[in-house]
Design a protein around this motif. Structure first.
Motif, PDB file in Angstrom:
ATOM      1  N   ASN A  70     -21.084   6.453  -4.793  1.00 31.37           N
ATOM      2  CA  ASN A  70     -22.017   5.452  -5.333  1.00 31.37           C
ATOM      3  C   ASN A  70     -23.046   6.112  -6.258  1.00 31.37           C
ATOM      4  O   ASN A  70     -24.190   5.698  -6.324  1.00 31.37           O
ATOM      5  CB  ASN A  70     -22.664   4.619  -4.233  1.00 31.37           C
ATOM      6  N   ASN A  71     -22.613   7.164  -6.971  1.00 34.23           N
ATOM      7  CA  ASN A  71     -23.339   7.822  -8.058  1.00 34.23           C
ATOM      8  C   ASN A  71     -24.642   8.514  -7.689  1.00 34.23           C
ATOM      9  O   ASN A  71     -25.511   8.673  -8.538  1.00 34.23           O
ATOM     10  CB  ASN A  71     -23.572   6.849  -9.216  1.00 34.23           C
ATOM     11  N   ARG A  72     -24.777   8.952  -6.479  1.00 30.03           N
ATOM     12  CA  ARG A  72     -25.930   9.787  -6.132  1.00 30.03           C
ATOM     13  C   ARG A  72     -25.534  11.234  -6.384  1.00 30.03           C
ATOM     14  O   ARG A  72     -24.459  11.670  -5.962  1.00 30.03           O
ATOM     15  CB  ARG A  72     -26.320   9.573  -4.674  1.00 30.03           C
ATOM     16  N   PRO A  73     -26.379  12.004  -7.067  1.00 32.70           N
ATOM     17  CA  PRO A  73     -26.001  13.386  -7.384  1.00 32.70           C
ATOM     18  C   PRO A  73     -25.861  14.252  -6.140  1.00 32.70           C
ATOM     19  O   PRO A  73     -26.558  14.058  -5.145  1.00 32.70           O
ATOM     20  CB  PRO A  73     -27.139  13.880  -8.272  1.00 32.70           C
ATOM     21  N   CYS A  74     -24.962  15.207  -6.222  1.00 37.69           N
ATOM     22  CA  CYS A  74     -24.757  16.164  -5.139  1.00 37.69           C
ATOM     23  C   CYS A  74     -25.969  17.086  -5.066  1.00 37.69           C
ATOM     24  O   CYS A  74     -26.436  17.588  -6.090  1.00 37.69           O
ATOM     25  CB  CYS A  74     -23.487  16.961  -5.412  1.00 37.69           C
ATOM     26  N   GLY A  75     -26.457  17.336  -3.878  1.00 40.30           N
ATOM     27  CA  GLY A  75     -27.607  18.212  -3.694  1.00 40.30           C
ATOM     28  C   GLY A  75     -27.302  19.681  -3.907  1.00 40.30           C
ATOM     29  O   GLY A  75     -28.204  20.479  -4.137  1.00 40.30           O
TER      30      GLY A  75
END
Length: 171
Positions: A70-75
């Motif tokens: 859902n397009n949250r950037p990888c940490g």
């Protein structure tokens, strides 16, 4: 085949499937492909069973992207390949073989190639973080592949694949 003759697989309605170079376990990286000028795929989260990451590495530049479905950037993808991208490279080597992955990504490796040497060669160039705009398309293809797994085995044609070209002339 230079005389215009078609091979058996070119006459059929199915395409050849290249078998995996070695068997893969699909739990960590259920989907991997060399497409659109990238190594790309879906990688399961190590901490949340309901989360997956869409990861990619661009051929030639090694620009990388990793984000959740859902397009949250990888940490972990800040200036370096995260563990998801490293897992993707490892599974691509199992699926396609190190030489094919190296050729596709345009990686120069001295000696015998494996996932570690490919990753080292790419990261030594200090690749930039790329655009994750293709993540939706990759995830959509993954979901389409999952839907095909739910179908009962059959030799009947699939209506959504009617657009494949045939060798017969249509009047």
């Amino acid at each position: 085949m230079g005389d215009g003759a078609l091979s058996v697989w070119e006459k059929s309605s199915t395409a050849r499937v290249v078998p995996s170079a070695r068997p893969r376990k699909l739990a960590k990286v259920p989907f991997v492909e060399l497409a659109d000028g990238r190594l790309q795929g879906v990688v399961s989260s190590g901490s949340d069973i309901g989360r997956v990451y869409v990861s990619s590495v661009e051929a030639g530049t090694y620009a990388f992207a990793c984000s959740t479905n859902n397009n949250r950037p990888c940490g972990g993808a800040h200036g370096w390949f995260c563990n998801h991208i490293r897992a993707l490279i490892g599974e691509a080597v199992l699926q396609y073989g190190a030489d094919r992955v190296a050729r596709y990504l345009k990686v120069e490796v001295a000696g015998e190639a494996d996932a570690g040497t490919l990753t080292d060669a790419m990261t030594s160039t200090r690749p930039a973080q790329g655009d994750s705009s293709a993540a939706a398309q990759v995830f959509s293809r993954f979901l389409r592949h999952l839907a095909y797994l739910e179908l009962a085995p059959t030799t009947a044609p699939l209506p959504e694949m009617h657009w494949f070209p045939t060798t017969r002339a249509v009047a």
